[in-house]
Write an enzyme that holds these catalytic residues in place. Structure first.
Site, short mmCIF file in Angstrom:
data_model
loop_
_atom_site.label_atom_id
_atom_site.label_comp_id
_atom_site.label_asym_id
_atom_site.label_seq_id
_atom_site.Cartn_x
_atom_site.Cartn_y
_atom_site.Cartn_z
CG ASP A 86 46.44 -22.47 23.12
OD1 ASP A 86 45.45 -21.70 23.24
OD2 ASP A 86 46.54 -23.30 22.19
CD GLU A 185 40.27 -26.15 16.04
OE1 GLU A 185 40.68 -25.53 17.03
OE2 GLU A 185 40.80 -27.21 15.64
O1 KIV Z 1 46.74 -24.99 19.60
C1 KIV Z 1 46.48 -24.52 18.48
O2 KIV Z 1 47.24 -24.62 17.52
C2 KIV Z 1 45.20 -23.85 18.32
C3 KIV Z 1 44.79 -23.51 16.94
C4 KIV Z 1 44.26 -24.71 16.29
C5 KIV Z 1 43.84 -22.38 16.91
O3 KIV Z 1 44.51 -23.63 19.27
#
Ligand code: KIV
Length: 276
Positions: A86, A185
């Site tokens: 991320d 989401e």
């Molecule tokens: O950070 C995370 O776990 C996410 C998921 C909810 C898709 O972005």
């Protein structure tokens, strides 16, 4: 020969072959090692670590360094899974050079095969810059937790015709910018169905119903590691908090009752003296 990692191309092929795609988050080496022994093809080093690992009330305090460190642990724990990292809050909005530098850290230092970032039409230009630079990117629309203060809470998105159309437009613009898949989401299942059938790339749902091409869940949620938090969409695959609690209580009882350690966990002069 070492096992080859699953590629973004293989993930895209799964949509064509109508094979549902399972994805789960991981933030550490040990969990990643377990996940790699299953047939789950994709792992997300999510900024949800802000809540489930670091104890914040949102993903906003998570830094690029937090994700780089966790990603490198997850990569060390996996040989087979595709690892997506991320991009944290404001790590891709400031300017294109900073975005490229931050994505570069997740890939070069962390070892991720792809990055994920939140937003639709408004982030499409920066997504294009990344994909044109050779970075595999996953999109994320619907409830975008990094914008929780703007959205006014963690609530279902795309419930009106207007916002549903905006999300469809967001998804198409991300596909055009070159993402290899998109997380949907917390949106109504009917909208997720429409988005999924309008795209060539796979949609990965979380709280977006059955019609997505895949599903992603937070490791701690599906395993019941936090007895105080079990989201409606996570399912109920284990109740690890009570198992872990029981084991720790047994351990504590045996230490205080002088039952642990026993002979089996001890070392003795009589056997080990010569070899130290
Ligand atoms: O950070 C995370 O776990 C996410 C998921 C909810 C898709 O972005």
């Amino acid at each position: 020969m070492t096992a080859r990692r699953i590629t973004v191309h293989q993930i895209q092929q799964m949509k064509l072959k109508q094979e549902p795609i399972a994805m789960v988050t991981a933030y550490d080496y040990t969990a990643a090692k377990i996940i790699d022994t299953t047939n789950i093809p994709m792992v997300l080093v999510g900024d949800s670590m802000g809540q489930v690992v670091l104890g914040f009330d949102s993903t906003i305090p998570v830094t690029v360094e937090d994700i780089v460190r966790a990603t490198s642990a997850v990569v060390r724990g996996t040989k087979r899974c595709l690892v997506v990292a991320d991009m944290p809050f404001l790590s891709y909005q400031i300017d294109p050079n900073t975005t490229l530098k931050n994505a570069g850290k997740l890939i070069q230092e962390g070892g991720a095969q792809a990055v994920k970032l939140e937003g639709g039409l408004s982030v499409a230009p920066i997504v294009k810059k990344l994909t044109e630079s050779g970075v595999a990117v996953m999109g994320h629309i619907g409830l975008t937790p990094q914008s929780v203060h703007q959205l006014g809470g963690y609530r279902v998105q795309g419930k009106s015709k207007f916002t549903a159309n905006q999300l469809l437009r967001d998804a198409v613009s991300l596909q055009e910018a070159g993402v290899f898949s998109i997380v949907l989401e917390l949106i109504p299942l009917e909208l997720a169905k429409e988005i999924s059938s309008n795209l060539d790339i796979p949609t990965i749902g979380i709280g977006a119903g059955i019609h997505c091409d895949g599903q992603v869940q937070v490791f701690h949620d599906i395993l019941g590691l936090d007895p105080d938090f079990r989201p409606k969409h996570s399912g109920n695959y284990a109740d690890l908090s009570s198992i872990v609690k029981r084991a720790l209580q047994n351990y504590s009882d045996e230490v205080t009752g002088r039952k642990f350690p026993g002979h089996e966990q001890s070392f003795s002069w009589s056997k080990d003296k010569k070899n130290d």
